[in-house]
Design an enzyme around this catalytic site. Structure first.
Site, PDB file in Angstrom:
ATOM      1  N   ASP A 110      29.944 -56.940  51.999  1.00 27.49           N
ATOM      2  CA  ASP A 110      29.302 -55.650  52.266  1.00 27.49           C
ATOM      3  C   ASP A 110      28.327 -55.806  53.436  1.00 27.49           C
ATOM      4  O   ASP A 110      28.660 -55.453  54.549  1.00 27.49           O
ATOM      5  CB  ASP A 110      28.602 -55.096  51.020  1.00 27.49           C
ATOM      6  CG  ASP A 110      28.538 -53.575  51.019  1.00 27.49           C
ATOM      7  OD1 ASP A 110      29.213 -52.952  51.875  1.00 27.49           O
ATOM      8  OD2 ASP A 110      27.833 -53.008  50.166  1.00 27.49           O
ATOM      9  N   HIS A 169      35.655 -55.992  53.580  1.00 26.86           N
ATOM     10  CA  HIS A 169      34.566 -55.004  53.505  1.00 26.86           C
ATOM     11  C   HIS A 169      33.270 -55.646  53.993  1.00 26.86           C
ATOM     12  O   HIS A 169      32.580 -56.353  53.247  1.00 26.86           O
ATOM     13  CB  HIS A 169      34.429 -54.513  52.052  1.00 26.86           C
ATOM     14  CG  HIS A 169      33.514 -53.344  51.886  1.00 26.86           C
ATOM     15  ND1 HIS A 169      33.848 -52.220  51.155  1.00 26.86           N
ATOM     16  CD2 HIS A 169      32.263 -53.097  52.347  1.00 26.86           C
ATOM     17  CE1 HIS A 169      32.848 -51.355  51.177  1.00 26.86           C
ATOM     18  NE2 HIS A 169      31.862 -51.872  51.896  1.00 26.86           N
ATOM     19  N   ASP A 207      26.718 -53.179  61.115  1.00 27.20           N
ATOM     20  CA  ASP A 207      25.268 -52.940  61.167  1.00 27.20           C
ATOM     21  C   ASP A 207      24.546 -53.495  59.936  1.00 27.20           C
ATOM     22  O   ASP A 207      23.335 -53.307  59.801  1.00 27.20           O
ATOM     23  CB  ASP A 207      24.963 -51.442  61.361  1.00 27.20           C
ATOM     24  CG  ASP A 207      25.652 -50.538  60.361  1.00 27.20           C
ATOM     25  OD1 ASP A 207      26.764 -50.877  59.898  1.00 27.20           O
ATOM     26  OD2 ASP A 207      25.098 -49.476  60.025  1.00 27.20           O
ATOM     27  N   HIS A 220      30.008 -54.587  56.868  1.00 26.40           N
ATOM     28  CA  HIS A 220      29.474 -53.595  57.817  1.00 26.40           C
ATOM     29  C   HIS A 220      28.865 -54.308  59.018  1.00 26.40           C
ATOM     30  O   HIS A 220      28.013 -55.192  58.850  1.00 26.40           O
ATOM     31  CB  HIS A 220      28.404 -52.734  57.147  1.00 26.40           C
ATOM     32  CG  HIS A 220      28.942 -51.831  56.079  1.00 26.40           C
ATOM     33  ND1 HIS A 220      29.124 -50.477  56.261  1.00 26.40           N
ATOM     34  CD2 HIS A 220      29.341 -52.088  54.813  1.00 26.40           C
ATOM     35  CE1 HIS A 220      29.611 -49.934  55.141  1.00 26.40           C
ATOM     36  NE2 HIS A 220      29.744 -50.890  54.249  1.00 26.40           N
ATOM     37  N   HIS A 272      34.581 -45.626  50.327  1.00 27.10           N
ATOM     38  CA  HIS A 272      33.546 -46.122  49.420  1.00 27.10           C
ATOM     39  C   HIS A 272      33.537 -45.192  48.201  1.00 27.10           C
ATOM     40  O   HIS A 272      33.243 -44.001  48.342  1.00 27.10           O
ATOM     41  CB  HIS A 272      32.170 -46.028  50.069  1.00 27.10           C
ATOM     42  CG  HIS A 272      31.807 -47.160  50.976  1.00 27.10           C
ATOM     43  ND1 HIS A 272      32.271 -47.271  52.257  1.00 27.10           N
ATOM     44  CD2 HIS A 272      30.991 -48.225  50.784  1.00 27.10           C
ATOM     45  CE1 HIS A 272      31.755 -48.352  52.815  1.00 27.10           C
ATOM     46  NE2 HIS A 272      30.972 -48.950  51.951  1.00 27.10           N
ATOM     47  N   GLU A 282      30.660 -46.582  43.433  1.00 25.74           N
ATOM     48  CA  GLU A 282      29.541 -47.514  43.641  1.00 25.74           C
ATOM     49  C   GLU A 282      28.257 -46.831  43.174  1.00 25.74           C
ATOM     50  O   GLU A 282      27.644 -47.226  42.198  1.00 25.74           O
ATOM     51  CB  GLU A 282      29.437 -47.886  45.128  1.00 25.74           C
ATOM     52  CG  GLU A 282      28.253 -48.781  45.462  1.00 25.74           C
ATOM     53  CD  GLU A 282      27.976 -48.850  46.961  1.00 25.74           C
ATOM     54  OE1 GLU A 282      28.397 -47.939  47.694  1.00 25.74           O
ATOM     55  OE2 GLU A 282      27.284 -49.802  47.384  1.00 25.74           O
ATOM     56  N   GLY A 320      27.929 -44.203  53.105  1.00 25.92           N
ATOM     57  CA  GLY A 320      26.669 -43.487  52.964  1.00 25.92           C
ATOM     58  C   GLY A 320      26.471 -43.107  51.510  1.00 25.92           C
ATOM     59  O   GLY A 320      27.253 -43.507  50.640  1.00 25.92           O
TER      60      GLY A 320
HETATM   61  O1  2ND Z   1      27.618 -50.307  50.143  1.00 26.74           O
HETATM   62  C1  2ND Z   1      27.493 -49.314  50.870  1.00 26.74           C
HETATM   63  N1  2ND Z   1      27.734 -48.084  50.366  1.00 26.74           N
HETATM   64  C2  2ND Z   1      27.663 -46.965  51.117  1.00 26.74           C
HETATM   65  N2  2ND Z   1      27.315 -46.979  52.396  1.00 26.74           N
HETATM   66  C3  2ND Z   1      27.035 -48.182  52.945  1.00 26.74           C
HETATM   67  C4  2ND Z   1      27.107 -49.366  52.235  1.00 26.74           C
HETATM   68  N3  2ND Z   1      26.761 -50.374  53.047  1.00 26.74           N
HETATM   69  C5  2ND Z   1      26.496 -49.834  54.235  1.00 26.74           C
HETATM   70  N4  2ND Z   1      26.649 -48.505  54.181  1.00 26.74           N
HETATM   71  C6  2ND Z   1      26.431 -47.526  55.246  1.00 26.74           C
HETATM   72  C7  2ND Z   1      25.188 -47.821  56.073  1.00 26.74           C
HETATM   73  C8  2ND Z   1      25.713 -48.102  57.443  1.00 26.74           C
HETATM   74  O2  2ND Z   1      24.859 -47.620  58.445  1.00 26.74           O
HETATM   75  C9  2ND Z   1      27.047 -47.380  57.452  1.00 26.74           C
HETATM   76  C10 2ND Z   1      28.040 -47.825  58.486  1.00 26.74           C
HETATM   77  O3  2ND Z   1      28.267 -49.195  58.482  1.00 26.74           O
HETATM   78  O4  2ND Z   1      27.531 -47.581  56.139  1.00 26.74           O
HETATM   79 ZN    ZN Z   2      30.036 -50.910  52.093  1.00 30.68          ZN
END
Ligand code: 2ND
Ligand code: ZN
Length: 359
Positions: free
Chosen positions: A295, A19, A23, A21, A203, A206, A176
């Site tokens: 993350d 996990h 970005d 991201h 997701h 959380e 998101g």
């Molecule tokens: O931890 C998270 N929870 C929900 N959404 C998240 C988390 N970390 C990043 N994101 C979102 C923001 C990014 O722009 C998107 C794609 O990677 O996923």
């Molecule tokens: Zn995430």
């Protein structure tokens, strides 16, 4: 033999990351370079060290919604093929540098089309970048395509994930803000993926609690849970430490549903109050299929090694615990069984054995 693993030794251990991201993991200097090259003017500073500190502090917001606003800047500079290739290549390099041997890195293609790239162009740019950055570095990187849960493009993104599954896309995800956007909003996409025998994680648990986890598993059929920390709301611990699991928690444990836990991120979004109180301690003790993840390496100023080192400090974990988390993660990856087994027996177990006896 020294049972208390230290950060430098942990960095040499062959680790697995499920996990992360794309970005959420850019190098600060790269953000500054790309902002200049692409004409993005929104950065809070153009000094790399100040920018690193800014992301960490801004993400320390106590709420998932506020935490997510920091992505405006990273997504803002990832709108050209060159930028996407560079960010993906550097991601693979940075993970390899940290000793990660297998990673699944996710991103949302729909967020990278503002200057005219098609979804296909976005995906091929990222796949090319991962390939370039992994070459000769002892790491394999799989890609997960994420759909944003507040948008309505999940079916398109699911189809994209299936179309690219033989060339580096390992699965699908939704991310998101969680509250107000239940996974069942995207049921058609999940049902499509199931019919296609494709893998996906969600997701859940959380920024919202048990109903989100329940929907992700029982309505949508998620293979894994992103975070899943709120599953502890379905576990009662008595004064003597014995635990009683509710039906959903028991199901998650019995079915060995992997939990992609991201401790530092959870502290920043307020999903946990302190590392000592983080549900990972209890869930590991109860033998849930726990995995340890980053993350967003930029927002949390972290790495898999740093997450492991913090857990060692807080819970007293030893090499066998770290191996257990790593094997759990490798077993839960979205690549074929034979490939997972080859990495466990050929790379992970021998690598940990060497470190354990060297220490
Ligand atoms: O931890 C998270 N929870 C929900 N959404 C998240 C988390 N970390 C990043 N994101 C979102 C923001 C990014 O722009 C998107 C794609 O990677 O996923
Ligand atoms: Zn995430």
């Amino acid at each position: 033999m020294n049972d208390q693993p230290q950060l430098d030794a942990i960095r040499r251990a062959p680790k697995v990351l499920l996990h992360d991201h794309l970005d959420g993991g850019l190098r600060p200097q790269t953000i500054i370079d790309l902002a200049r090259e692409t004409g993005y003017t929104g950065l809070p500073t153009t000094d790399a060290e100040e920018l690193r500190a800014w992301f960490r502090a801004a993400a320390d917001s106590g709420s998932l919604e506020r935490y997510l606003t920091t992505f405006d800047h990273t997504v803002g500079v990832m709108q050209t093929r060159e930028a996407l290739v560079r960010v993906a290549a550097e991601c693979a390099e940075d993970l390899a540098d940290d000793g990660v041997v297998y990673a699944e890195v996710r991103f949302a293609p729909e967020q990278h089309t503002s200057t005219g790239l098609s979804l296909d162009e976005v995906v091929t740019a990222v796949l090319d970048g991962f390939q370039a950055g992994s070459q000769g570095r002892g790491i394999r990187v799989g890609t997960l395509l994420t759909a944003m849960r507040h948008q309505a493009r999940s079916m398109e993104i699911a189809e994209l994930a299936v179309r690219y599954r033989d060339v580096g896309v390992a699965g699908f995800d939704i991310a998101g803000a969680e509250a107000g956007y239940p996974p069942t909003r995207h049921l058609d996409a999940f049902e499509y993926l199931q019919r296609e025998n494709a893998h996906f994680t969600i997701h859940a648990g959380e920024g919202f609690g048990l109903p989100s986890i329940w929907q992700a598993i029982q309505w949508c059929g998620a293979d894994r849970l992103g975070h899943g920390v709120r599953i502890i709301d379905d576990i009662q611990v008595a004064a003597d430490g014995t635990a009683k699991l509710g039906r959903l928690a028991a199901y998650v444990r019995d079915k060995r549903i992997p939990l992609e836990m991201c401790p530092t991120s959870n502290l920043q979004t307020g999903a946990a109050d302190s590392l000592a109180e983080h549900p990972i301690g209890l869930l590991r003790r109860l033998h849930f299929r726990v995995t340890v993840n980053t993350d967003n390496r930029l927002m949390s100023d972290t790495s898999v090694s740093k997450e492991f080192a913090a857990l060692v400090q807080t819970f007293g974990y030893d090499w066998d615990d770290l191996l257990w988390f790593t094997v759990n993660a490798m077993k839960s990856a979205f690549i074929p069984f034979d490939d997972r087994l080859a990495l466990i027996n050929g790379v992970i177990k021998p690598g940990f054995a060497k470190l354990k006896w060297q220490a």
